[in-house]
Motif scaffolding. Structure first.
Motif, PDB file in Angstrom:
ATOM      1  N   ALA A  78       0.864  -1.188   0.000  1.00 45.54           N
ATOM      2  CA  ALA A  78       0.000   0.000   0.000  1.00 45.54           C
ATOM      3  C   ALA A  78       0.899   1.237   0.000  1.00 45.54           C
ATOM      4  N   HIS A  79       1.477   1.543  -1.159  1.00 45.35           N
ATOM      5  CA  HIS A  79       2.442   2.633  -1.276  1.00 45.35           C
ATOM      6  C   HIS A  79       1.778   4.005  -1.353  1.00 45.35           C
ATOM      7  N   GLN A  80       0.493   4.016  -1.602  1.00 44.59           N
ATOM      8  CA  GLN A  80      -0.233   5.284  -1.635  1.00 44.59           C
ATOM      9  C   GLN A  80      -1.654   5.068  -1.151  1.00 44.59           C
ATOM     10  N   GLN A  81      -2.284   6.155  -0.753  1.00 43.88           N
ATOM     11  CA  GLN A  81      -3.685   6.094  -0.323  1.00 43.88           C
ATOM     12  C   GLN A  81      -4.551   5.712  -1.520  1.00 43.88           C
ATOM     13  N   ARG A  82      -5.598   4.963  -1.267  1.00 46.60           N
ATOM     14  CA  ARG A  82      -6.524   4.583  -2.336  1.00 46.60           C
ATOM     15  C   ARG A  82      -7.951   4.755  -1.829  1.00 46.60           C
ATOM     16  N   ASP A  83      -8.725   5.526  -2.573  1.00 44.61           N
ATOM     17  CA  ASP A  83     -10.137   5.675  -2.245  1.00 44.61           C
ATOM     18  C   ASP A  83     -10.868   4.406  -2.663  1.00 44.61           C
ATOM     19  N   GLY A  84     -11.855   4.022  -1.898  1.00 41.99           N
ATOM     20  CA  GLY A  84     -12.641   2.845  -2.233  1.00 41.99           C
ATOM     21  C   GLY A  84     -13.883   3.216  -3.034  1.00 41.99           C
ATOM     22  N   LEU A  85     -14.730   2.234  -3.231  1.00 42.55           N
ATOM     23  CA  LEU A  85     -15.927   2.425  -4.043  1.00 42.55           C
ATOM     24  C   LEU A  85     -16.959   3.329  -3.371  1.00 42.55           C
ATOM     25  N   PHE A  86     -16.977   3.371  -2.029  1.00 44.67           N
ATOM     26  CA  PHE A  86     -17.878   4.305  -1.353  1.00 44.67           C
ATOM     27  C   PHE A  86     -17.537   5.737  -1.745  1.00 44.67           C
ATOM     28  N   VAL A  87     -16.264   6.048  -1.807  1.00 44.29           N
ATOM     29  CA  VAL A  87     -15.839   7.394  -2.193  1.00 44.29           C
ATOM     30  C   VAL A  87     -16.073   7.600  -3.692  1.00 44.29           C
ATOM     31  N   ALA A  88     -15.808   6.583  -4.499  1.00 47.06           N
ATOM     32  CA  ALA A  88     -16.025   6.694  -5.945  1.00 47.06           C
ATOM     33  C   ALA A  88     -17.491   6.988  -6.268  1.00 47.06           C
ATOM     34  N   ALA A  89     -18.397   6.507  -5.433  1.00 45.20           N
ATOM     35  CA  ALA A  89     -19.840   6.703  -5.673  1.00 45.20           C
ATOM     36  C   ALA A  89     -20.374   7.965  -5.002  1.00 45.20           C
ATOM     37  N   ARG A  90     -19.507   8.799  -4.466  1.00 44.04           N
ATOM     38  CA  ARG A  90     -19.920  10.008  -3.732  1.00 44.04           C
ATOM     39  C   ARG A  90     -20.972  10.800  -4.520  1.00 44.04           C
ATOM     40  N   GLY A  91     -22.082  11.070  -3.848  1.00 48.56           N
ATOM     41  CA  GLY A  91     -23.164  11.829  -4.471  1.00 48.56           C
ATOM     42  C   GLY A  91     -24.042  10.997  -5.378  1.00 48.56           C
ATOM     43  N   GLY A  92     -23.715   9.716  -5.517  1.00 49.32           N
ATOM     44  CA  GLY A  92     -24.458   8.843  -6.417  1.00 49.32           C
ATOM     45  C   GLY A  92     -24.961   7.599  -5.716  1.00 49.32           C
ATOM     46  N   THR A  93     -24.849   6.482  -6.413  1.00 48.11           N
ATOM     47  CA  THR A  93     -25.394   5.214  -5.939  1.00 48.11           C
ATOM     48  C   THR A  93     -24.326   4.136  -5.989  1.00 48.11           C
ATOM     49  N   LEU A  94     -24.205   3.385  -4.895  1.00 45.39           N
ATOM     50  CA  LEU A  94     -23.338   2.213  -4.850  1.00 45.39           C
ATOM     51  C   LEU A  94     -24.247   0.994  -4.932  1.00 45.39           C
ATOM     52  N   PHE A  95     -24.090   0.214  -5.988  1.00 46.38           N
ATOM     53  CA  PHE A  95     -24.908  -0.979  -6.201  1.00 46.38           C
ATOM     54  C   PHE A  95     -24.115  -2.203  -5.782  1.00 46.38           C
ATOM     55  N   LEU A  96     -24.556  -2.844  -4.705  1.00 45.87           N
ATOM     56  CA  LEU A  96     -23.903  -4.037  -4.173  1.00 45.87           C
ATOM     57  C   LEU A  96     -24.611  -5.275  -4.712  1.00 45.87           C
ATOM     58  N   ASP A  97     -24.139  -5.753  -5.849  1.00 43.84           N
ATOM     59  CA  ASP A  97     -24.727  -6.916  -6.499  1.00 43.84           C
ATOM     60  C   ASP A  97     -24.285  -8.178  -5.755  1.00 43.84           C
ATOM     61  N   GLU A  98     -25.217  -9.089  -5.556  1.00 43.45           N
ATOM     62  CA  GLU A  98     -24.958 -10.348  -4.844  1.00 43.45           C
ATOM     63  C   GLU A  98     -24.386 -10.089  -3.454  1.00 43.45           C
ATOM     64  N   VAL A  99     -25.038  -9.194  -2.717  1.00 45.36           N
ATOM     65  CA  VAL A  99     -24.585  -8.811  -1.377  1.00 45.36           C
ATOM     66  C   VAL A  99     -24.555  -9.999  -0.417  1.00 45.36           C
ATOM     67  N   SER A 100     -25.328 -11.027  -0.700  1.00 43.15           N
ATOM     68  CA  SER A 100     -25.359 -12.205   0.169  1.00 43.15           C
ATOM     69  C   SER A 100     -24.025 -12.950   0.182  1.00 43.15           C
ATOM     70  N   GLU A 101     -23.147 -12.670  -0.787  1.00 38.09           N
ATOM     71  CA  GLU A 101     -21.845 -13.332  -0.867  1.00 38.09           C
ATOM     72  C   GLU A 101     -20.799 -12.659   0.015  1.00 38.09           C
ATOM     73  N   MET A 102     -21.167 -11.562   0.660  1.00 39.37           N
ATOM     74  CA  MET A 102     -20.224 -10.807   1.476  1.00 39.37           C
ATOM     75  C   MET A 102     -19.914 -11.550   2.779  1.00 39.37           C
ATOM     76  N   ARG A 103     -18.639 -11.589   3.155  1.00 44.01           N
ATOM     77  CA  ARG A 103     -18.218 -12.209   4.415  1.00 44.01           C
ATOM     78  C   ARG A 103     -18.889 -11.520   5.599  1.00 44.01           C
ATOM     79  N   SER A 104     -19.058 -12.247   6.685  1.00 36.95           N
ATOM     80  CA  SER A 104     -19.759 -11.699   7.855  1.00 36.95           C
ATOM     81  C   SER A 104     -19.027 -10.516   8.485  1.00 36.95           C
ATOM     82  N   ASP A 105     -17.689 -10.519   8.504  1.00 36.55           N
ATOM     83  CA  ASP A 105     -16.977  -9.372   9.078  1.00 36.55           C
ATOM     84  C   ASP A 105     -17.195  -8.107   8.249  1.00 36.55           C
ATOM     85  N   LEU A 106     -17.329  -8.250   6.936  1.00 37.13           N
ATOM     86  CA  LEU A 106     -17.603  -7.094   6.084  1.00 37.13           C
ATOM     87  C   LEU A 106     -19.060  -6.657   6.195  1.00 37.13           C
TER      88      LEU A 106
END
Length: 177
Positions: A78-106
């Protein structure tokens, strides 16, 4: 489609789109979950982008940094900061397709983001405010996964504010060209 089942879906989309409500779209593969999510976004009036992410296609060990980003030096490589998809979707919509596949800690971290309106990138010491609408999708049977304790009940109810169930193609034969 133009049949009665899809007209009912479009009516729900028109009612929910201008609200900030979280939407859970359930339907079998090929029923158009992402198309419905895009339609909700387009009709929402939100000016930011529509950012889709397939929760089942990203390796579990990368999902947290994909969604939340990471601070410089958070882990090896991790040589530099990286924005995630929440930041990429700022002001818009984050579509979590197949959310049931997400690990329990996430699931816990996603729930916190929905409740607090803030995220903490991996390795960061501060939270970042977020302005995104969440639309999630799953195959039919997510409620059963909750009963079996394979999906968090509190997250399910947070995502299922407005449910949209997409009918199977065999239930709407008039829409098949």
């Amino acid at each position: 489609g133009d049949g009665a089942p899809m007209r009912r879906v479009r009516e729900v989309v028109e009612r929910v789109a201008p609200t900030p409500a979280t939407v859970l779209i359930e339907g079998n593969t090929g029923t158009g979950k992402e198309l419905v999510a895009q339609l909700v976004h387009e009709r929402s009036g939100r000016r930011g982008p529509f950012v889709p992410v397939n929760c089942g296609a990203i390796p579990p060990e990368l999902m947290e940094t994909e969604l939340f980003g990471h601070a410089r030096g958070a882990f090896t490589g991790a040589h530099q900061q990286r924005d995630g998809l929440f930041v990429a979707a700022r002001g818009g919509t984050l579509f979590l397709d197949e959310v049931s596949e997400m690990r329990s800690d996430l699931q816990v971290k996603l729930l916190r983001a929905l409740e607090e309106g803030r995220i903490r990138p991996v390795g960061a010491d501060r939270e970042v405010p977020i302005d995104v609408r969440i639309i999630a999708s799953a195959q039919p049977g997510l409620r059963e996964r909750v009963r079996e304790r394979r999906f968090r009940e509190d997250l399910f109810y947070r995502l299922n504010v407005v449910p949209i169930l997409l009918p199977c193609l065999h239930e709407r034969r008039e829409d098949i060209p």
